[in-house]
Design a protein around this motif. Structure first.
Motif, PDB file in Angstrom:
ATOM      1  N   ARG A  68      -3.898  -0.170   4.752  1.00 16.86           N
ATOM      2  CA  ARG A  68      -4.644   1.078   4.668  1.00 16.86           C
ATOM      3  C   ARG A  68      -5.665   0.786   3.487  1.00 16.86           C
ATOM      4  O   ARG A  68      -6.962   1.191   3.847  1.00 16.86           O
ATOM      5  N   GLU A  82       9.254   5.178   0.048  1.00 16.21           N
ATOM      6  CA  GLU A  82      10.562   4.695  -0.211  1.00 16.21           C
ATOM      7  C   GLU A  82      11.547   4.560   1.103  1.00 16.21           C
ATOM      8  O   GLU A  82      12.459   4.295   1.194  1.00 16.21           O
ATOM      9  N   ALA A  84      11.951   6.253   3.728  1.00 16.65           N
ATOM     10  CA  ALA A  84      12.818   7.501   4.244  1.00 16.65           C
ATOM     11  C   ALA A  84      12.414   8.241   5.250  1.00 16.65           C
ATOM     12  O   ALA A  84      12.846   9.008   5.893  1.00 16.65           O
TER      13      ALA A  84
ATOM     14  N   ASP B  35      -6.151  11.676   1.773  1.00 24.67           N
ATOM     15  CA  ASP B  35      -5.990  10.457   1.433  1.00 24.67           C
ATOM     16  C   ASP B  35      -6.970   9.323   2.167  1.00 24.67           C
ATOM     17  O   ASP B  35      -7.195   8.326   1.590  1.00 24.67           O
ATOM     18  N   ARG B  39     -10.698   6.980   0.448  1.00 28.64           N
ATOM     19  CA  ARG B  39     -10.631   5.602   0.047  1.00 28.64           C
ATOM     20  C   ARG B  39     -11.511   4.915  -0.861  1.00 28.64           C
ATOM     21  O   ARG B  39     -12.598   5.492  -0.774  1.00 28.64           O
ATOM     22  N   GLU B 144       0.214   2.495 -16.606  1.00 27.84           N
ATOM     23  CA  GLU B 144       0.642   1.699 -17.979  1.00 27.84           C
ATOM     24  C   GLU B 144      -0.236   2.624 -19.186  1.00 27.84           C
ATOM     25  O   GLU B 144       0.572   2.475 -20.122  1.00 27.84           O
ATOM     26  N   ARG B 147       2.259   5.071 -20.419  1.00 25.32           N
ATOM     27  CA  ARG B 147       3.357   4.348 -21.035  1.00 25.32           C
ATOM     28  C   ARG B 147       2.993   4.026 -22.557  1.00 25.32           C
ATOM     29  O   ARG B 147       3.695   3.941 -23.399  1.00 25.32           O
ATOM     30  N   PRO B 227       0.934  14.293   0.412  1.00 35.07           N
ATOM     31  CA  PRO B 227       1.009  14.851  -0.973  1.00 35.07           C
ATOM     32  C   PRO B 227      -0.393  15.152  -1.373  1.00 35.07           C
ATOM     33  O   PRO B 227      -1.477  14.982  -0.799  1.00 35.07           O
ATOM     34  N   ARG B 308       5.384  10.560  -4.291  1.00 36.07           N
ATOM     35  CA  ARG B 308       6.591  11.655  -3.595  1.00 36.07           C
ATOM     36  C   ARG B 308       7.380  12.324  -4.615  1.00 36.07           C
ATOM     37  O   ARG B 308       7.499  13.520  -4.612  1.00 36.07           O
ATOM     38  N   ASN B 711      13.530  12.748  -4.336  1.00 36.47           N
ATOM     39  CA  ASN B 711      13.083  11.649  -3.355  1.00 36.47           C
ATOM     40  C   ASN B 711      13.650  12.239  -2.029  1.00 36.47           C
ATOM     41  O   ASN B 711      14.481  12.852  -1.901  1.00 36.47           O
ATOM     42  N   TRP B 712      13.158  11.367  -1.125  1.00 36.75           N
ATOM     43  CA  TRP B 712      13.588  11.904   0.236  1.00 36.75           C
ATOM     44  C   TRP B 712      14.868  10.997   0.822  1.00 36.75           C
ATOM     45  O   TRP B 712      15.197  11.086   2.061  1.00 36.75           O
ATOM     46  N   ILE B 713      15.384  10.163  -0.143  1.00 34.25           N
ATOM     47  CA  ILE B 713      16.716   9.488   0.421  1.00 34.25           C
ATOM     48  C   ILE B 713      18.099  10.716   0.002  1.00 34.25           C
ATOM     49  O   ILE B 713      18.846  10.828   0.583  1.00 34.25           O
TER      50      ILE B 713
END
Lengths: 203, 786
Positions: A68, A82, A84, B35, B39, B144, B147, B227, B308, B711-713
């Motif tokens: 991309r 991830e 999914a 998105d 770019r 970073e 953090r 998103p 996500r 998350n989507w899991i």
């Protein structure tokens, strides 16, 4: 910019796509292990690309990001990032892989096909675009998941040109369509299968 | 081959089964989303923004030391809540940044609850944007830098449960607005008892039968695949934003007011959006503002995009409804009384829309014939993810209790619940039974096999080893008739007839997937039928660009599909007049003596002398004919159509698993604008509704207040393998005002599914479950097996 050259067959060893994903901070010990940057050769939609690992291709870059952001193949989408949702699905040597779950360097020596590499009259694309049969709705609404579904369906039909509805559901159940066009998508895949057979099996 | 719907009035284009106009663009991967358009290659010098998010459910920032973050190579700017350009930004409410109307700050819908700061020092949920934002050369560097911020947090006690939050001594989340977490009444929503018709208490005490029940709706999230994303470029006196907001003009208004820039120096560009579902209801829209401030500070374009995990920023508002009904033995409802506690989460947003506004609309159009009705609701702040404006806002929660009461009452009276609904629900403009509701229920009952399959609760046949089957339904009034859209103000379209006879249609609305773009083209072709155009001759301007477009019709309420077509009918009439004026010069005749039909313009007296419109337009000056029209939806009440979902389920009494076997979704549309698109909405809505009914839920760690499945899991959205056979049924029974008299349907298609499934589960096993999602453990617990 990566150097471009015509595809010249595969180089490097074949290996299965890893399903592990780099942690954001993971340091790949590539630089220490290999004083000479290794060449990474990836064929995308028939065009060969060559990169130098960790120079113009960071070792923690996913295949999705390479395709991309660096190469401009924006058909595939990074949605869940991830593994999914399947929106980032591309074909690697003809098999569907999740490009957000695979490092770009792992594609070394492989052939990648993105949706941009499908012919304009691809029966799967046409069937998804045209689906409007009464009772099933369309095969897409917002369209964000569509390239992933198209590529997954393409891989299914490569392996199994005449799937049953149950086989379609099984093969496409790794993809999420939040607009919920599953009924239309299934119809489109079955129709694409018929279109391919009518063409004498040629995709 | 399934049966197509039947049109009440035959039309050439409107109501057709046909591919979407963007089908090929989207199926081939060529459609560009935010998105894709933003770019780095297209924006030299692009920087990436990341915002600090609270790790605590309730905390205050005492101080932030940015030294180390600013020293990190690649970091170009750090803004904190102490910087004057941030601190001066006014408090907002999502009632302003998300709405069906484009309004100024002073006219925002929920002024009473301006509880959001763009970057404040207070965090009210885990994930709240707070304190600081960074712009850097890469996303990784920006992360970073976050953090490396040294933050002195004052961690505050928190509360997740709304009933706990209402108790004295509970941590207070927005003391300046709600001293005890219960949101105070406001002008629009009204008092806690916001509807009190007749005397419900008295009628309940005198009723021949009474029932009562509880329904708890949960916190599913919109989960758009695309998103939130924006790029802001702010150079000299000109700010340009590319985004996947679904409301370009309102975004421009928002930026203009908050950053004090004239509207004409702001350009907002919106392309395709990968799903909306109400996710706009979020104070996160201030990310436009901090992205803009970073662009100003750095002099470079800045991109901000949700991960996500970050895209979990809003949910349906969880609601605990308690309902009571009184009725005569023949099933006539004499009293209805509802009490509701809504968990607003960390911010109010549109809470009062869900809790009060939507129920008032339902009462007006469905409970008009019930003499005694009482509604009471409280919105409560907690330290959870804010919840409100998800597809079917407020209606989904209310339907869960309304359909429950109908089922309870029918059982107690020994009546068919279809009969109870028909006997009681209707709008004030019509009598009982309501014709729309009768048609909807009849069609649904036929599709699901109601007569054959409905049995006494838990008394159906056993499907070995442990399968029990049942059927259920729920119905609801629509809420997107034209008269209910008056608050949108004027809807605008611009039609350009090009010299070669083709049409460029500027009916701006952000294409989020609803198919309103295809409706627009069909509506335009229908309106311009005198030009004999095919839909392919009409180019729909896909990109909404505030520099060139007329005002966009905000993509909410499912009603864009017909609202713009209503305006097009007017615009087409004007366009015809303009053609006749031009032809008058050519024919040396009065416009009134000319006519246009079949793509030809001709003297009425001598049709044979006519010429093709194209020939007229291709005169030497080649000036296109452009017509811009606006129309405010008329407010004359016409009632609304009804819709219903019917479900057949099989419950495994050994494992507790609920399998939905069959769903039928019936919508009376007034007029179907685009049949394939409408059916896609009906089918898609079942998918989202089934997720809410069976699997989707945000789970919290009660000890820490941390959400566990962003998350989507772990947040499980239905896939193709989870979906049953769905029968979409379109009807045209009710009719509103205007050329089409249609009603938006897409939003409501999720509304009845959870209750239809719950009633079917009860029919299957004879034990009621009051709370969704119906996960196996809840079924086993209800059966006394866990």
């Amino acid at each position: 910019m990566p150097s471009r050259k015509k595809a010249a067959g595969r180089s490097g060893s074949q290996h299965a796509a890893s399903r592990s994903r780099p942690r954001p901070q993971a340091r790949v010990p590539f630089r220490d292990a290999a004083p000479q940057p290794a060449a990474v050769r990836i064929t995308v939609n028939g065009t060969g690309y060559e990169f130098l690992a960790d120079r113009d291709l960071p070792c923690n870059m996913t295949l999705a990001a390479l395709l991309r952001e660096k190469l401009g193949f924006t058909g595939l989408k990074v949605s869940c990032d991830e593994g999914a949702c399947g929106a980032c699905t591309v074909l690697l040597d003809g098999r569907a892989v999740l490009s957000c779950m695979m490092l770009a360097v792992e594609a070394d020596g492989h052939e990648v096909l993105t949706i941009e590499g499908l012919p304009a009259d691809d029966p799967v694309i046409r069937a998804f675009a045209e689906q409007s049969e009464p009772g099933y709705g369309t095969a897409l609404q917002c369209g964000y998941c569509t390239p992933g579904f198209v590529m997954t369906a393409r891989a299914l039909l490569n392996e199994n040109p005449a799937p049953t509805l149950e086989e379609v559901k099984e093969a496409l159940s790794g993809n999420i369509c939040r607009c919920g066009c599953y009924a239309g998508i299934a119809q489109a895949v079955l129709r694409a299968s018929r279109m391919i057979r009518e063409r004498g099996g040629r995709p | 081959m399934k049966e197509p719907f039947r049109q009440r009035v035959a039309r050439r284009h409107v109501g057709g089964y046909r591919p979407r106009i963007d089908g090929m663009e989207k199926a081939s991967g060529r459609a560009r989303y935010a998105d894709d358009l933003t770019r780095a290659e297209s924006f030299p010098g692009l920087l990436y923004a990341k915002v600090l998010r609270s790790p605590y459910p309730h905390a205050r920032v005492r101080s932030i030391d940015t030294t180390a973050a600013e020293a990190l190579p690649g970091v170009k700017a750090v803004l904190t809540y102490r910087d004057p350009e941030v601190a001066r930004l006014k408090a907002t409410s999502a009632g302003w940044t998300d709405g069906v109307d484009t309004v100024s700050y002073d006219r925002m819908m929920w002024k009473r609850y301006r509880d959001r700061r763009v970057l404040g020092d207070k965090a009210c949920w885990v994930g709240d944007e707070v304190g600081a934002v960074v712009a850097a050369e890469s996303e990784e560097t920006a992360e970073e830098a976050l953090r490396l911020l040294k933050i002195d947090w004052e961690v505050l006690p928190f509360v997740l449960d709304p009933l706990e939050a209402m108790k004295p001594g509970s941590p207070v989340i927005h003391p300046e607005i709600a001293s005890g977490n219960v949101m105070p009444p406001d002008d629009i929503g009204g008092p806690d008892v916001f509807l009190d018709k007749g005397d419900a208490e008295k009628a309940l005490s005198e009723a021949e039968v009474t029932v009562e029940g509880t329904s708890i709706h949960h916190n599913a999230t919109q989960a758009s695949l695309d998103p939130w994303c924006c790029v802001v470029d702010w150079k000299a006196d000109r700010l340009t934003m590319w985004s996947n907001s679904y409301e370009a003009d309102q975004s421009r208004m928002h930026i203009a007011t908050m950053l004090d820039i004239p509207l004409n120096r702001i350009r907002v560009i919106s392309s395709y959006v990968g799903g909306q579902f109400g996710r706009g209801d979020t104070g996160d829209q201030p990310f436009f503002l901090f992205t803009a401030l970073l662009a100003k500070k750095t002099g470079r374009p800045v991109k901000f995009k949700h991960t996500r995990r970050e895209s979990f920023h809003d949910t349906r508002q969880p609601a605990i409804y308690h309902g009571r009904a009184g009725a005569r033995k023949d099933g006539t409802i004499t009293a209805l009384s509802f009490r509701c506690v809504g968990n607003a989460g960390a911010y109010a947003d549109h809470s009062m829309f869900a809790l009060k506004f939507a129920p008032v609309e339902v009462a007006e159009v469905a409970l008009a014939h019930v003499p005694n009705v009482r509604f009471e609701a409280r919105g409560v702040y907690t330290n959870k993810i804010p919840g409100c404006m998800m597809r079917g806002v407020g209606n989904s929660q209310l339907n869960l209790i309304l359909g429950h009461i109908v089922d309870l009452l029918a059982e107690k009276l020994g009546l068919d619940p279809l009969e109870v609904a028909l006997k009681n629900f209707g709008h004030e403009c019509g009598g009982l039974p309501d014709k729309s509701l009768a048609a909807v229920l009849q069609a649904g009952a036929e599709k699901i096999g109601w007569k054959e399959k409905r049995h006494a609760p838990g008394r159906g046949p056993v499907f070995p080893p442990d399968g029990r089957r049942g059927v259920g339904f729920s119905c609801h009034p629509g809420w997107h008739a034209e008269w209910q859209e008056v608050r949108r103000g004027e809807v605008q379209v611009r039609i350009t007839l090009n010299p070669d006879g083709t049409v460029t249609l500027d009916a701006p609305t952000v294409e989020t997937g609803t198919g309103s773009n295809t409706c627009n083209v069909l509506g335009c072709a229908e309106a311009l039928s005198f030009l004999d155009l095919a839909p392919e001759d009409i180019h729909w301007v896909q990109m909404v660009d505030t520099d060139t477009s007329v005002k966009d019709c905000v993509q909410t309420d499912s009603s864009v599909s017909y609202l713009q077509s209503e305006v097009m009918a007017l615009a087409a009439r004007e366009l015809k007049e303009r053609i006749l004026e031009r032809a008058a010069r050519k024919f040396d005749a009065a416009p009134a003596d000319l006519d246009v039909s079949g793509g030809r313009v001709f003297p009425r007296a001598q049709p044979a002398r006519g010429i093709a419109v194209r020939e007229l337009l291709l005169e030497p000056d080649l000036v296109p004919i452009t017509v811009t029209r606006s129309r405010r939806p008329p407010g004359d009440k016409t009632g609304v159509p009804f819709f219903a979902t019917f479900a057949e389920v099989e419950v495994d009494t050994g494992t507790g698993k609920v399998r939905v076997l069959h769903l039928a979704m019936v919508n009376d549309c007034g007029t179907v604008m685009y049949a394939s698109g409408a059916e896609a909405q009906q089918i898609g809505g079942q998918c989202m509704g089934l997720g809410e009914a069976l699997s989707e839920e945000i789970v919290y760690d009660r000890a820490t207040g941390v959400p566990l499945n962003f998350n989507w899991i772990d947040y499980t959205i239905p896939t193709m393998a989870d979906m049953p056979d769905i029968d979409p049924v379109l009807l045209e029974v009710w009719r509103g005002n205007g050329e089409y008299g249609a009603c938006g349907i897409g939003e409501g298609t999720v509304t009845c599914t959870p209750r239809a499934v719950l009633n079917a589960v009860y029919n299957a096993i004879g034990v009621r479950i009051d709370e969704i999602p119906v996960k196996p453990e809840k079924v086993l617990r209800a059966l006394g097996k866990a």
